[in-house]
Design an enzyme around this catalytic site. Structure first.
Site, PDB file in Angstrom:
ATOM      1  N   ARG A   1     -11.658   7.310   9.250  1.00  0.00           N
ATOM      2  CA  ARG A   1     -11.229   5.914   9.277  1.00  0.00           C
ATOM      3  C   ARG A   1     -12.300   4.999   8.694  1.00  0.00           C
ATOM      4  NH1 ARG A   1      -7.376   2.042   8.970  1.00  0.00           N
ATOM      5  NH2 ARG A   1      -7.716   0.322  10.413  1.00  0.00           N
TER       6      ARG A   1
ATOM      7  N   SER B   1       0.837  -1.188   0.000  1.00  0.00           N
ATOM      8  CA  SER B   1       0.000   0.000   0.000  1.00  0.00           C
ATOM      9  C   SER B   1       0.882   1.252   0.000  1.00  0.00           C
ATOM     10  CB  SER B   1      -0.955  -0.030   1.194  1.00  0.00           C
ATOM     11  OG  SER B   1      -1.947   0.965   1.073  1.00  0.00           O
TER      12      SER B   1
ATOM     13  N   HIS C   1      -8.136  -4.821  -0.838  1.00  0.00           N
ATOM     14  CA  HIS C   1      -6.821  -4.209  -0.669  1.00  0.00           C
ATOM     15  C   HIS C   1      -6.088  -4.779   0.544  1.00  0.00           C
ATOM     16  CE1 HIS C   1      -3.677  -1.221  -0.878  1.00  0.00           C
ATOM     17  NE2 HIS C   1      -3.947  -0.816   0.347  1.00  0.00           N
ATOM     18  N   ASP C   2      -6.807  -5.073   1.592  1.00  0.00           N
ATOM     19  CA  ASP C   2      -6.187  -5.574   2.823  1.00  0.00           C
ATOM     20  C   ASP C   2      -5.617  -6.982   2.684  1.00  0.00           C
ATOM     21  OD1 ASP C   2      -6.238  -3.441   4.512  1.00  0.00           O
ATOM     22  OD2 ASP C   2      -7.911  -4.124   5.746  1.00  0.00           O
TER      23      ASP C   2
ATOM     24  N   ASP D   1      -8.681  -6.080  -5.253  1.00  0.00           N
ATOM     25  CA  ASP D   1      -8.254  -4.771  -4.758  1.00  0.00           C
ATOM     26  C   ASP D   1      -8.730  -3.703  -5.745  1.00  0.00           C
ATOM     27  OD1 ASP D   1      -6.991  -2.501  -3.842  1.00  0.00           O
ATOM     28  OD2 ASP D   1      -4.983  -3.370  -3.795  1.00  0.00           O
TER      29      ASP D   1
END
Length: 369
Positions: free
Chosen positions: A220, A149, A350-351, A317
């Site tokens: 967040r 990232s 993405h994680d 992602d």
């Protein structure tokens, strides 16, 4: 799998003020970093790991605030893909951060917190600080730099701007520049923070509270959505209700996914500084390696043709999709840099680079060596 790898927490004060891309100079820069494993006598076994936006130096050791295992404890440790029985691993908190490295919460030369007087920084500035750290540690060349990232952006910037300083560059789930969509999501978060009356123009330090907790929590929450895939969210939460049998016909967290996001937002405020969030997201939005090189991405890597690269993307992602990784690979091909590329299948979005993806472990282990 170890959950509390033995590590050494260090701080280092840079010997000289740090020149920044903005033309300003940041004095009295301190970097906080963790190390794992023994350094070889010839210092040839060092791996530098760059963390992501909301990460820090506690890559494989228990986090001192949350008490949770390090953010990559499944990847870094004895016998793991980044093997600390073979390599000396360094991970530093970036400048602008809030876990010991110089950032907006630190005191300026007048003895008051920088707050919004902290200079706007770039990804290259963050790397420049860590290169200065390596210089003071007497480490001229790295076995590898690794990052996912934002950490991948830092790794690419390292390769482009300090060619020859690393034998290998591993960039995971990343991009060579922030897209309009990326910038848009970050702006939503920044505006949420700055709209919180407790932000007070950034001057919330020493007021007895934690500052703009509500705004930071919303920032967040918005960002966390981009880290996940639709399929992953559907599988994990669907439209299931949270601790109730029927809808409340109100605005409480009726759905499990709502409760999850609220928890993520609140927990984040306990360990992260809102002004740091503003500065780091701005640095990411400014990131554009092609622009730095005059408009052509390949030119950014012109001096890095002797470095080995590995670029990894994930099929779910959508924050930094595989097309972004291919752009990096094509640029490296254009300068005849040795590069391997793989798109991995994982349901986590993405994680995925942080979660249990055995194929990622195999690629990392094979490339790092």
């Amino acid at each position: 799998m170890a959950t509390a790898l033995a590590s050494q927490l260090n701080t280092l004060d840079l010997a000289s003020p740090l020149p920044l891309d903005s033309g300003k100079v940041l004095p009295n820069v301190r970097l906080a970093y963790e190390t794992y494993g023994e350094m070889a006598a010839d210092r040839g076994n060092v791996i530098l790991i760059f963390h992501a936006l909301t990460g820090d130096q506690f890559v494989a050791a228990t986090h001192p605030i949350t008490g949770k295992p390090g953010w990559w404890e499944r990847m870094v440790g004895p016998g793991l893909p980044i093997d600390t029985s073979r390599y000396h691993v360094i991970c530093a908190n970036i400048i602008g951060g809030c876990m010991g490295s110089t950032g907006p919460a630190d005191l300026a030369e007048d003895g008051a917190p920088y707050a919004m007087r902290f200079p706007v920084i770039t990804i290259r500035d963050m790397v420049r600080a860590q290169v200065a750290m390596l210089d003071q540690l007497g480490i001229d060349r790295l076995h590898a730099v690794v990052g996912g990232s934002m950490g991948g952006m830092l790794a690419l910037s390292f390769a482009a701007n300090w060619p020859g300083r690393a034998d290998r560059v591993l960039a995971i789930a990343t991009t060579a520049r922030h897209s309009a969509q990326n910038i848009a999501f970050h702006e939503v978060g920044r505006q949420a923070i700055m709209a919180d009356p407790d932000w007070r123009g950034g001057d919330y330090y020493g007021g007895g509270g934690k500052g703009p907790e509500k705004g930071l929590s919303v920032a967040r929450m918005a960002a966390h959505i981009t880290y996940l895939s639709e399929a992953g969210l559907t599988e994990k939460f669907g439209r299931r209700l949270q601790d109730r049998d029927a809808k409340s016909f109100g605005f409480d967290a009726d759905f499990q996914v709502e409760s999850y996001l609220r928890h993520q937002g609140i927990a984040f405020t306990n360990r992260f500084d809102a002004n740091s969030y503003l500065y780091i997201t701005r640095a990411m939005d400014y990131f554009d390696l092609a622009e730095e090189a005059g408009g052509r991405l390949a030119d950014a890597f012109a001096g890095a043709s002797a470095t080995r690269f590995c670029v990894i993307s994930f099929d779910t992602d959508w924050l930094y999709p595989t097309a972004e990784s291919r752009n990096i690979v094509h640029a490296l091909n254009a300068v005849a840099a040795p590069v391997s590329f793989v798109e991995l299948s994982a349901p986590f979005g993405h994680d995925s680079f942080l979660l249990d993806v055995p194929a990622l472990d195999r690629v990392v282990k094979g490339f790092v060596g």
